[in-house]
Design a protein around this motif. Structure first.
Motif, PDB file in Angstrom:
ATOM      1  N   PRO A 185      38.765  48.085  32.747  1.00  0.00           N
ATOM      2  CA  PRO A 185      38.285  46.719  32.983  1.00  0.00           C
ATOM      3  C   PRO A 185      39.188  45.948  33.944  1.00  0.00           C
ATOM      4  CG  PRO A 185      38.226  47.232  30.641  1.00  0.00           C
ATOM      5  CD  PRO A 185      38.980  48.334  31.307  1.00  0.00           C
ATOM      6  N   ARG A 186      40.509  46.179  33.838  1.00  0.00           N
ATOM      7  CA  ARG A 186      41.428  45.480  34.735  1.00  0.00           C
ATOM      8  C   ARG A 186      41.210  45.913  36.185  1.00  0.00           C
ATOM      9  NH1 ARG A 186      45.823  47.228  32.703  1.00  0.00           N
ATOM     10  NH2 ARG A 186      45.822  45.721  30.979  1.00  0.00           N
ATOM     11  N   ALA A 187      40.983  47.202  36.393  1.00  0.00           N
ATOM     12  CA  ALA A 187      40.730  47.696  37.753  1.00  0.00           C
ATOM     13  C   ALA A 187      39.432  47.134  38.309  1.00  0.00           C
ATOM     14  CB  ALA A 187      40.690  49.227  37.743  1.00  0.00           C
ATOM     15  N   ALA A 188      38.401  47.036  37.468  1.00  0.00           N
ATOM     16  CA  ALA A 188      37.127  46.471  37.924  1.00  0.00           C
ATOM     17  C   ALA A 188      37.283  45.023  38.344  1.00  0.00           C
ATOM     18  CB  ALA A 188      36.078  46.607  36.818  1.00  0.00           C
ATOM     19  N   GLN A 189      38.056  44.249  37.596  1.00  0.00           N
ATOM     20  CA  GLN A 189      38.273  42.851  37.953  1.00  0.00           C
ATOM     21  C   GLN A 189      39.111  42.723  39.215  1.00  0.00           C
ATOM     22  OE1 GLN A 189      39.935  41.066  34.446  1.00  0.00           O
ATOM     23  NE2 GLN A 189      38.027  41.223  33.258  1.00  0.00           N
ATOM     24  N   MET A 190      40.055  43.639  39.409  1.00  0.00           N
ATOM     25  CA  MET A 190      40.869  43.601  40.628  1.00  0.00           C
ATOM     26  C   MET A 190      40.032  43.932  41.857  1.00  0.00           C
ATOM     27  SD  MET A 190      44.413  45.405  39.343  1.00  0.00           S
ATOM     28  CE  MET A 190      45.081  45.367  41.012  1.00  0.00           C
ATOM     29  N   LEU A 191      38.969  44.702  41.667  1.00  0.00           N
ATOM     30  CA  LEU A 191      38.080  45.040  42.778  1.00  0.00           C
ATOM     31  C   LEU A 191      37.015  43.978  43.021  1.00  0.00           C
ATOM     32  CD1 LEU A 191      37.621  48.851  42.102  1.00  0.00           C
ATOM     33  CD2 LEU A 191      38.941  47.780  43.937  1.00  0.00           C
ATOM     34  N   GLY A 192      37.081  42.881  42.280  1.00  0.00           N
ATOM     35  CA  GLY A 192      36.176  41.768  42.533  1.00  0.00           C
ATOM     36  C   GLY A 192      35.031  41.630  41.570  1.00  0.00           C
ATOM     37  N   ALA A 193      34.975  42.459  40.552  1.00  0.00           N
ATOM     38  CA  ALA A 193      33.870  42.378  39.595  1.00  0.00           C
ATOM     39  C   ALA A 193      34.064  41.173  38.684  1.00  0.00           C
ATOM     40  CB  ALA A 193      33.793  43.653  38.757  1.00  0.00           C
ATOM     41  N   SER A 194      32.966  40.492  38.406  1.00  0.00           N
ATOM     42  CA  SER A 194      33.023  39.368  37.473  1.00  0.00           C
ATOM     43  C   SER A 194      33.134  39.892  36.052  1.00  0.00           C
ATOM     44  CB  SER A 194      31.756  38.515  37.612  1.00  0.00           C
ATOM     45  OG  SER A 194      30.599  39.275  37.270  1.00  0.00           O
ATOM     46  N   ALA A 195      33.366  38.974  35.116  1.00  0.00           N
ATOM     47  CA  ALA A 195      33.483  39.382  33.717  1.00  0.00           C
ATOM     48  C   ALA A 195      32.192  40.016  33.221  1.00  0.00           C
ATOM     49  CB  ALA A 195      33.860  38.176  32.859  1.00  0.00           C
ATOM     50  N   TRP A 196      31.048  39.442  33.631  1.00  0.00           N
ATOM     51  CA  TRP A 196      29.761  40.003  33.213  1.00  0.00           C
ATOM     52  C   TRP A 196      29.525  41.363  33.844  1.00  0.00           C
ATOM     53  CZ3 TRP A 196      26.192  40.520  29.868  1.00  0.00           C
ATOM     54  CH2 TRP A 196      24.940  41.016  30.216  1.00  0.00           C
ATOM     55  N   SER A 197      29.867  41.524  35.115  1.00  0.00           N
ATOM     56  CA  SER A 197      29.702  42.823  35.779  1.00  0.00           C
ATOM     57  C   SER A 197      30.612  43.877  35.152  1.00  0.00           C
ATOM     58  CB  SER A 197      29.999  42.691  37.275  1.00  0.00           C
ATOM     59  OG  SER A 197      29.090  41.800  37.894  1.00  0.00           O
ATOM     60  N   THR A 198      31.827  43.479  34.804  1.00  0.00           N
ATOM     61  CA  THR A 198      32.729  44.422  34.156  1.00  0.00           C
ATOM     62  C   THR A 198      32.177  44.886  32.814  1.00  0.00           C
ATOM     63  OG1 THR A 198      34.631  43.358  35.211  1.00  0.00           O
ATOM     64  CG2 THR A 198      35.070  44.736  33.288  1.00  0.00           C
ATOM     65  N   PHE A 199      31.619  43.939  32.077  1.00  0.00           N
ATOM     66  CA  PHE A 199      31.021  44.307  30.790  1.00  0.00           C
ATOM     67  C   PHE A 199      29.814  45.214  30.993  1.00  0.00           C
ATOM     68  CE2 PHE A 199      27.663  43.439  27.672  1.00  0.00           C
ATOM     69  CZ  PHE A 199      28.300  43.830  26.505  1.00  0.00           C
ATOM     70  N   ARG A 200      28.949  44.866  31.930  1.00  0.00           N
ATOM     71  CA  ARG A 200      27.702  45.615  32.129  1.00  0.00           C
ATOM     72  C   ARG A 200      27.939  46.996  32.715  1.00  0.00           C
ATOM     73  NH1 ARG A 200      25.579  42.490  35.563  1.00  0.00           N
ATOM     74  NH2 ARG A 200      25.869  43.787  37.404  1.00  0.00           N
ATOM     75  N   GLU A 201      28.870  47.119  33.634  1.00  0.00           N
ATOM     76  CA  GLU A 201      29.046  48.373  34.361  1.00  0.00           C
ATOM     77  C   GLU A 201      30.144  49.270  33.791  1.00  0.00           C
ATOM     78  OE1 GLU A 201      27.003  49.236  36.609  1.00  0.00           O
ATOM     79  OE2 GLU A 201      25.956  47.327  36.861  1.00  0.00           O
ATOM     80  N   VAL A 202      31.080  48.693  33.040  1.00  0.00           N
ATOM     81  CA  VAL A 202      32.214  49.488  32.561  1.00  0.00           C
ATOM     82  C   VAL A 202      32.236  49.575  31.033  1.00  0.00           C
ATOM     83  CG1 VAL A 202      34.731  49.728  32.532  1.00  0.00           C
ATOM     84  CG2 VAL A 202      33.570  48.884  34.596  1.00  0.00           C
ATOM     85  N   ILE A 203      32.327  48.417  30.373  1.00  0.00           N
ATOM     86  CA  ILE A 203      32.548  48.406  28.933  1.00  0.00           C
ATOM     87  C   ILE A 203      31.322  48.881  28.165  1.00  0.00           C
ATOM     88  CG2 ILE A 203      33.103  46.943  26.957  1.00  0.00           C
ATOM     89  CD1 ILE A 203      34.723  45.188  28.863  1.00  0.00           C
ATOM     90  N   TRP A 204      30.163  48.313  28.495  1.00  0.00           N
ATOM     91  CA  TRP A 204      28.954  48.647  27.732  1.00  0.00           C
ATOM     92  C   TRP A 204      28.578  50.126  27.837  1.00  0.00           C
ATOM     93  CZ3 TRP A 204      26.258  46.907  23.832  1.00  0.00           C
ATOM     94  CH2 TRP A 204      24.976  47.394  23.614  1.00  0.00           C
ATOM     95  N   PRO A 205      28.550  50.740  29.031  1.00  0.00           N
ATOM     96  CA  PRO A 205      28.212  52.175  29.077  1.00  0.00           C
ATOM     97  C   PRO A 205      29.175  53.056  28.281  1.00  0.00           C
ATOM     98  CG  PRO A 205      28.040  51.201  31.254  1.00  0.00           C
ATOM     99  CD  PRO A 205      28.697  50.179  30.388  1.00  0.00           C
ATOM    100  N   LEU A 206      30.473  52.723  28.308  1.00  0.00           N
ATOM    101  CA  LEU A 206      31.438  53.530  27.579  1.00  0.00           C
ATOM    102  C   LEU A 206      31.361  53.297  26.069  1.00  0.00           C
ATOM    103  CD1 LEU A 206      34.538  53.203  29.939  1.00  0.00           C
ATOM    104  CD2 LEU A 206      32.982  55.151  29.705  1.00  0.00           C
ATOM    105  N   ALA A 207      30.938  52.096  25.665  1.00  0.00           N
ATOM    106  CA  ALA A 207      30.821  51.789  24.234  1.00  0.00           C
ATOM    107  C   ALA A 207      29.457  52.163  23.672  1.00  0.00           C
ATOM    108  CB  ALA A 207      31.077  50.301  23.997  1.00  0.00           C
TER     109      ALA A 207
END
Length: 288
Positions: A185-207
């Motif tokens: 999640p930290r890497a996604a935010q450093m690449l410009g992803a918003s909190a919602w995009s990080t949740f949708r593209e990173v956290i939710w698929p892995l969870a």
């Protein structure tokens, strides 16, 4: 390189025959207390008094029984949805907590599992009855003038069942969230992803595997729940487990009760197969 044996216990390798022998007491217990009674009940539903499917047809032909089955499915869906809404924030906080806070949250989740379902159900009855804690609080605050009928309603059944089954949703989600590296999640935010995009593209698929497992367990347990809907819902909110009990204890109609159990069993097996395929598909897409 030699492949390790599948059957390991305490660092020792066991052959399939030895593993089967070790599991024999458990398999014998399951056979005696579950498989044989279930097989007998299903046999009576199909062959008593003669080979027939009339008992299964009756379950779908008579509106009262069909309504009970549809109500059971609907309540199970609502319980699963409410448990997911309550469990996700709690599991997220637990996955990011340490020390005393984590211990307190874990105790809040696990302690209800050590308490009888009957006790927890009676606690809800004390809260929701006409002279219960909730009505007294609302009347004391001047919000209502007369007691509100909370008990014996569908909302009360859903709320009480979601509370009882909540740990079965929290623990799989927590396990999945614990397995997500904090760097992603930290890497996604450093690449410009918003909190919602990080949740949708990173956290939710892995969870998602944990969410799927939790939803499956809660939904299947809710389908066959007996104590809570029988006490909180009463006859007005009868579910299929209560209907089976009524047919066995009051009507003495064992073949029809077996037919209801068979219908529920077929639905559970089909749903389990669908969920397993969905989890495999999600994992495949996630790693493609």
């Amino acid at each position: 390189m030699r492949r390790p044996s599948r059957f390991l216990l305490g660092g020792r390798r066991y052959s399939p025959a030895a593993s089967l022998l070790l599991a024999a007491p458990f398999l014998l217990l399951i056979t005696v207390v579950f498989i044989l009674p279930l097989a007998t009940l299903l046999h009576e539903s199909l062959f008593l008094p003669e080979p027939t499917t009339a008992h299964y047809a009756r379950a779908f032909a008579e509106p009262v029984y069909l309504r009970v089955m549809l109500r059971t499915l609907w309540i199970a869906v609502l319980v699963t949805a409410l448990a997911l809404v309550l469990a996700w924030p709690l599991a997220w906080v637990m996955s990011r907590s340490k020390g005393l806070l984590l211990g307190l949250l874990a105790a809040a989740v696990l302690l209800p599992l050590w308490t009888s379902v009957l006790v927890r159900t009676y606690a809800w009855m004390v809260l929701l009855q006409r002279n219960g804690v909730l009505n007294q609080a609302l009347q004391g605050a001047g919000i209502i003038d007369v007691p509100v009928q909370f008990l014996y309603t569908q909302g009360a059944v859903v709320l009480a069942m979601a509370h009882v089954l909540l740990p079965f949703m929290v623990l799989p989600i927590l396990s999945a969230l614990k397995g997500i590296p904090e760097d992603l999640p930290r890497a996604a935010q450093m690449l410009g992803a918003s909190a919602w995009s990080t949740f949708r593209e990173v956290i939710w698929p892995l969870a998602l595997p944990g969410v799927t497992s939790g939803c499956l367990m809660v939904f299947l347990l809710a389908l066959g729940f007996f104590v809570t809907p029988a006490l909180i819902g009463g006859p007005q909110q009868m579910m299929i487990s209560t209907l089976v009990s009524q047919q066995v204890r009051e009507m003495l109609d064992w073949p029809f009760a077996g037919a209801l159990v068979g219908i529920l069993l077929l639905f559970v097996i089909g749903l389990t197969v669908i969920f397993k395929r969905a989890v495999r598909l999600d994992r495949f897409v996630g790693t493609a």
